[in-house]
Write a protein that holds these residues in place. Sequence first.
Motif, PDB file in Angstrom:
ATOM      1  N   TRP A 137       0.836  -1.212   0.000  1.00  0.00           N
ATOM      2  CA  TRP A 137       0.000   0.000   0.000  1.00  0.00           C
ATOM      3  C   TRP A 137       0.864   1.254   0.000  1.00  0.00           C
ATOM      4  N   VAL A 138       2.078   1.207   0.604  1.00  0.00           N
ATOM      5  CA  VAL A 138       2.988   2.363   0.575  1.00  0.00           C
ATOM      6  C   VAL A 138       3.459   2.620  -0.854  1.00  0.00           C
ATOM      7  N   ALA A 139       3.817   1.518  -1.526  1.00  0.00           N
ATOM      8  CA  ALA A 139       4.279   1.656  -2.910  1.00  0.00           C
ATOM      9  C   ALA A 139       3.159   2.145  -3.825  1.00  0.00           C
ATOM     10  N   ILE A 140       1.942   1.614  -3.615  1.00  0.00           N
ATOM     11  CA  ILE A 140       0.816   2.030  -4.461  1.00  0.00           C
ATOM     12  C   ILE A 140       0.545   3.524  -4.287  1.00  0.00           C
ATOM     13  N   ALA A 141       0.556   4.000  -3.064  1.00  0.00           N
ATOM     14  CA  ALA A 141       0.323   5.428  -2.825  1.00  0.00           C
ATOM     15  C   ALA A 141       1.416   6.274  -3.496  1.00  0.00           C
ATOM     16  N   TYR A 142       2.651   5.807  -3.373  1.00  0.00           N
ATOM     17  CA  TYR A 142       3.750   6.583  -3.972  1.00  0.00           C
ATOM     18  C   TYR A 142       3.630   6.590  -5.495  1.00  0.00           C
ATOM     19  N   TYR A 143       3.339   5.443  -6.088  1.00  0.00           N
ATOM     20  CA  TYR A 143       3.249   5.387  -7.547  1.00  0.00           C
ATOM     21  C   TYR A 143       2.070   6.199  -8.077  1.00  0.00           C
ATOM     22  N   ALA A 144       1.010   6.292  -7.296  1.00  0.00           N
ATOM     23  CA  ALA A 144      -0.119   7.135  -7.702  1.00  0.00           C
ATOM     24  C   ALA A 144       0.323   8.593  -7.780  1.00  0.00           C
ATOM     25  N   VAL A 145       1.061   9.028  -6.740  1.00  0.00           N
ATOM     26  CA  VAL A 145       1.580  10.398  -6.751  1.00  0.00           C
ATOM     27  C   VAL A 145       2.572  10.580  -7.895  1.00  0.00           C
ATOM     28  N   LEU A 146       3.444   9.589  -8.113  1.00  0.00           N
ATOM     29  CA  LEU A 146       4.455   9.689  -9.160  1.00  0.00           C
ATOM     30  C   LEU A 146       3.835   9.785 -10.545  1.00  0.00           C
ATOM     31  N   ALA A 147       2.795   8.969 -10.787  1.00  0.00           N
ATOM     32  CA  ALA A 147       2.152   8.985 -12.096  1.00  0.00           C
ATOM     33  C   ALA A 147       1.460  10.316 -12.354  1.00  0.00           C
TER      34      ALA A 147
END
Length: 409
Positions: A46-56
């Motif tokens: 879930w940490v990675a998913i949140a970060y990748y959402a922001v990154l995208a």
Amino acid sequence: MARRERVMRMSVEQPLWRALTGYRVLTMVYAIGLFVSAYDEVARPWVAIAYYAVLAVWTLATLPRVANAASCTKRFLTADLTIALAGILLTRIAESPERIEAGAPTLPSIWTAGSVLAFAIKGGWRWAAFASTLVAAANLVHRSGVPTRDTVHMVLLVWIASIAIGYVVEVARASERTLARALEIEAATRERERLARDIHDSVLQVLAMVQRRGAVIGGEAAELGRMAGEQEVALRTLVSGGLVPVSRVSEDAAEGAVVRAVEEPDDSAGSVDIRALLAPYAGAKVSLAEPGAPVALSPVAARELAAAVGAALDNVRRHAGEQARAWILVEDEPGEVIVTVRDDGPGIPAGRLAQAEGEGRLGVALSIRGRLRDLGGTAELISVPGQGTEVELKVPKDSDAARGKAERR
């Protein structure tokens, strides 16, 4: 005649911004793909998913920011690098210690290099060194001060590549400014030569005539002639002197170096019969031999060729004497027009033309050769002492080819 201003922009760094735009999108997709392929192994996905959402969202929303140097502000660069560093540090939370020790990639992976390259393209190698050093420090923290071989290789690669690109960008910008300056000086020099030809064909000729006639008449006229002679010398010195225009390059560093060139409007449409322009020169002491059919040239080429013929006849009257005879021969060749001016004067002593140019007397250099050179043509002068002088003028018929030839000189 109305003039128009043409602005030329040169920017070798613009392709780098376009490449960086594509790089950021591709590396974002790559980083997300790495995460998806190892999803089951990630300790806190879930940490990675949140970060990748922001990154995208950040990558796609800020694509216009990396379109050119003007849009890529310092504030944007700071925010962009912060997201990259945050992703490196968040990897310790998202991944397990075992995967980190095994060499698992950071969350942003090679996307981080895009932030560093933006610093390099925007500010040169110093900015690149600053950003890559921060990335290296973040990787050291992520690896608890004991980086793996792959981490060291990646950090060194980013550091060296970004500094190299930053240095290349600085050199390219300096080259752009130098080239723009050179083009501007060339344009100003051509304009000075054009003005010098016009002055020689009018003002200097009149001043020289006043000086000669004043010396012959004597009295107050002699004083007037002396003053005219002084002004002629001063004007020749001014005309033949150098010209260093005020530089206008780098008006907008975001768009590259700028050169402004003032040009005459293109009036090459249609054609002019050169015979009609040369006919007024014929007279009691000047014979004109021409073809029976029209000899067509572009208006610019015809005017300049006729002016060069007039300058050659002026030289005949000045140097061969009032009683000298001259002959003008017009030849219509398939690819060019040849006009020959010949006289029966005493000829020109060897080395006299070079001496005249050194004294600032630019009749042959500017009024004849300069005009033909600008048209892509040539002017050859043949003189034998005691046997007169012959000037052969050649002008290409194709005005576009003539302009291209002149620009390559």
